[in-house]
Design an enzyme around this catalytic site. Structure first.
Site, PDB file in Angstrom:
ATOM      1  N   LYS B  95       0.819  -1.225   0.000  1.00 42.64           N
ATOM      2  CA  LYS B  95       0.000   0.000   0.000  1.00 42.64           C
ATOM      3  C   LYS B  95       0.850   1.272   0.000  1.00 42.64           C
ATOM      4  O   LYS B  95       0.472   2.289  -0.568  1.00 42.64           O
ATOM      5  CB  LYS B  95      -0.930   0.012   1.214  1.00 42.64           C
ATOM      6  CG  LYS B  95      -2.022  -1.049   1.162  1.00 42.64           C
ATOM      7  CD  LYS B  95      -3.118  -0.713   0.185  1.00 42.64           C
ATOM      8  CE  LYS B  95      -4.227  -1.746   0.203  1.00 42.64           C
ATOM      9  NZ  LYS B  95      -5.106  -1.636  -0.971  1.00 42.64           N
ATOM     10  N   GLU B 117     -10.753   6.440   3.073  1.00 44.82           N
ATOM     11  CA  GLU B 117     -11.670   5.525   3.731  1.00 44.82           C
ATOM     12  C   GLU B 117     -10.859   4.304   4.108  1.00 44.82           C
ATOM     13  O   GLU B 117      -9.826   4.020   3.503  1.00 44.82           O
ATOM     14  CB  GLU B 117     -12.811   5.139   2.787  1.00 44.82           C
ATOM     15  CG  GLU B 117     -12.484   4.015   1.802  1.00 44.82           C
ATOM     16  CD  GLU B 117     -11.413   4.378   0.779  1.00 44.82           C
ATOM     17  OE1 GLU B 117     -11.179   5.578   0.555  1.00 44.82           O
ATOM     18  OE2 GLU B 117     -10.800   3.445   0.222  1.00 44.82           O
ATOM     19  N   SER B 384       1.827  -9.659  -0.812  1.00 52.19           N
ATOM     20  CA  SER B 384       1.468  -8.243  -0.788  1.00 52.19           C
ATOM     21  C   SER B 384       1.616  -7.597   0.583  1.00 52.19           C
ATOM     22  O   SER B 384       1.818  -6.393   0.690  1.00 52.19           O
ATOM     23  CB  SER B 384       0.032  -8.074  -1.287  1.00 52.19           C
ATOM     24  OG  SER B 384      -0.848  -8.835  -0.484  1.00 52.19           O
TER      25      SER B 384
END
Lengths: 244, 404
Positions: B95, B117, B384
């Site tokens: 991320k 969000e 990930s």
């Protein structure tokens, strides 16, 4: 400012289809037409109403829990057509029309005398097939101008018909809405003579005079859904009170 | 699977075949256009790219390792398995690649405030991290139900200086947080940038996320050349919205010799109501700013979805993935909770890596695929994120009581 003649302003009541039931939706359309509304906006419930405030969001949840869908909404409008020829606007999210099929949706609207369609998540700049389908069926896709459109209004109203729908910043109080309209309306007026209808998501009744003074009409998407469970007589009384 | 084909050729930017676009309320359109303009100008500016590369190297800790998983390779008895270790990045997931990029665009636009969000809290934590680094104000919108389920992440975000706003409207979960964040952005776009965490949403977000995450495959392309002397045969990555997958695929899309496989969440099974397998069960629709594939009913109402993984628990998917699937360029498979939990335990025991439950959907696919291939084949699987956050829920899944 306090001398606004309410009778010369267009009050557009918004009802959420299927709240509390589609049978009541039919009754509400008839009642509001009889009460003198020139346009009734029927909001089609959606599972994720990103563009709506808490009142419509809650009404959408109730309507969907009742099993409301677009085919049912069309049927409810067809029933109302037996008794009223009031102009009807359908307000909805793009996905609901898309799933029905752009052409089928547009033709059904035309057949039911739905004069105007407001798609909350389809900006005029997006190249989508729905506007052409509506045009071909002779249904007006409502032109939307928002406070964030300041200085770029011209292309938004270039193809507009019937009226210009103005959306203030969500969550604004009445003073802030009036301020926004005072900035925006003169720019709209430079490009079109069509009536200007402002969306007012406030529970304020009567409608603040400073807002009414700035526009030709208001689209009330909080007042009527909040009162929907009380019955159609209550809605027409409310409408008459607002226009008195 | 219901598909609506159109012969419409889009003239506006941000379309991937029939998919993508900018389906947002008119209120948001002008700001999205400004973001697109600012982003494209930034990419042309060497100073922007230099600053981003510097942050990726010296703050996020890139390049991430390409690790040859010798134990897995031996145990699975087929293709050679390499792991692209995004779990080793600062904040523990891929991320950060996108958050750093978008926050730099926000800074360039003169924005003082970042909003996002978050569902489980991962993207909120990454956004709060970069806001702290850049000295920007930060507000994270989170469904009230989620704030109660994820108290630790709420505290993490607060520790990083962010304001966490619980959202009580609707069902008080992720989609309601998205609504609240969008409404806040519409009201405050003058000073605020909405930092979207996945390869979804209106243009230009899918494009930005593709570009910022493509650092994963830019690196792996070079790393595998160095390690194995050639390019890989398969790339495997998990898909929720699809950000790590699009980043893992990006540099290989033009090379048809490289098979691209996305692993999505089948939850309790694709034939049960409790899944999040959009690519398998979804149909075309318009939602959250894009035309893409969604789990929805025949009336176009968006379904409630389920996966053990909070990061894959999303009813849609990025439009570029739908295009890749349509073209047959990438394949998408669905992995159940059970398979993902088995993979979680497997990779921990085999390789000493506690991988995120999201990533374990990709690992589970590798466990199926590798044995069917010869030892001359190479698979790169993207890990990930790290799985520390999932340990408690895996224990619960296995019926193990942990006293904390």
């Amino acid at each position: 400012m306090t001398n606004v003649d309410v009778e010369k302003k267009t009050i557009v009541p918004v009802i959420v289809a299927g709240d509390p039931s589609l049978k009541r939706t039919t009754e509400q359309i008839i009642a509001l037409g009889q009460a003198g509304a020139t346009l009734v906006a029927v909001s089609v419930p959606f599972s994720d109403p990103v563009g709506d405030g808490p009142v419509i969001q809650a009404a959408d949840v109730r309507a969907l829990d009742n099993g409301t869908n677009l085919a049912g909404v069309f049927a409810a409008i067809a029933q109302a057509r037996a008794e009223t020829d009031v102009a009807i606007q359908l307000t909805l999210y793009a996905n609901v029309a898309y799933k029905y099929g752009d052409t089928a949706f547009a033709e059904k609207c035309a057949a039911l005398g739905i004069t105007d369609v407001l798609v909350l998540d389809l900006p005029s700049q997006e190249d989508d097939p729905l506007p052409a389908a509506l045009r071909a069926a002779g249904v007006n896709l409502v032109a939307v101008v928002t406070t964030n459109s300041l200085h770029t209004v011209a292309p938004l109203v270039a193809d507009a018909a019937h009226f210009i729908f103005v959306m203030p910043i969500p969550g604004s109080n009445s003073g802030a809405i009036a301020d926004q309209l005072r900035l925006l309306v003169p720019e709209i007026r430079q490009h079109t003579d069509l009536p200007i209808i402002a969306e007012i998501g406030l529970p304020d009744v009567p409608i603040p005079a400073a807002i009414l003074a700035a526009v030709d009409g208001v689209y009330l998407d909080t007042v009527f859904p909040a009162a929907a469970s009380a019955g159609s007589e209550k809605l027409s009384a409310l409408f008459q009170k607002l226009t008195a | 699977m219901q598909e609506i084909k159109s012969d419409h050729t889009f003239t506006t930017p941000g379309h991937y075949g029939d998919f993508g676009g900018t389906y947002v309320p008119e209120l948001l359109y002008p700001e999205l256009q400004r973001v697109a303009d600012a982003y494209h100008a930034a990419r042309q500016d060497p100073a922007f790219n230099q600053e981003l590369n510097d942050l990726l190297a010296n703050y996020a800790g890139r390049p991430s390792l390409l690790y040859y998983a010798a134990n897995m390779t031996k145990d699975l008895g087929g293709a050679q398995v390499y792991l692209k270790r995004e779990d080793l990045n600062h904040t523990g997931a891929h991320k950060i690649n996108n958050v750093l990029g978008q926050a730099l665009v926000a800074k360039r636009m003169g924005k003082k405030r970042l909003i996002a969000e978050t569902g489980a809290g991962q993207h909120g934590v990454a956004t709060a991290t970069v806001a702290a680094l850049f000295g920007m104000e930060c507000e994270i919108f989170m469904g009230k139900v989620d704030t109660e389920r994820q108290k630790l992440n709420v505290y993490r975000m607060q520790l990083l200086g962010a304001k966490v706003t619980p959202v009580t409207s609707g069902s008080a979960v992720l989609k309601d947080a998205v609504n609240a964040a969008l409404q806040n952005w519409a009201a405050r776009s003058d000073d605020t940038f909405y930092l979207l965490g996945s390869a979804v949403g209106p243009y230009p977000f899918p494009e930005m996320v593709h570009d910022f995450q493509s650092v994963i495959s830019k690196e792996s392309k070079q790393q595998i050349q160095q390690a194995a002397g050639r390019q890989p045969d398969y790339i495997v990555a998990c898909v929720g919205g699809g950000s790590n997958a699009i980043g893992s695929f990006a540099e290989y899309i033009a090379d048809p010799a490289v098979h691209l496989i996305g692993a999505e969440a089948a939850g309790k099974g694709v034939d049960t109501p409790e899944n999040a397998a959009t690519m398998t069960n979804g149909s075309t629709g318009i939602f959250h700013g894009m035309k893409s594939k969604f789990l929805q009913n025949a009336d176009g109402q968006i379904d409630k979805v389920y996966s053990i993984s909070a990061g894959l628990d999303y009813p849609g998917v990025g439009p570029e993935h739908v295009r890749l699937q349509e073209l047959g360029r990438a394949q998408y498979v669905a992995i159940t909770d059970d398979e993902a939990v088995n993979a979680f335990e497997y990779i921990a025991k085999e390789e000493g890596i506690i991988a995120a439950i999201e990533s374990c959907h990709a690992i589970a696919e590798v466990m199926k695929l590798a044995p069917t291939l010869g030892s001359d084949k190479i698979i790169i699987c993207t890990v990930s994120g790290r799985g520390d956050k999932d340990v408690a829920s895996i224990a619960k899944y296995r019926g193990v009581e942990i006293d904390d």
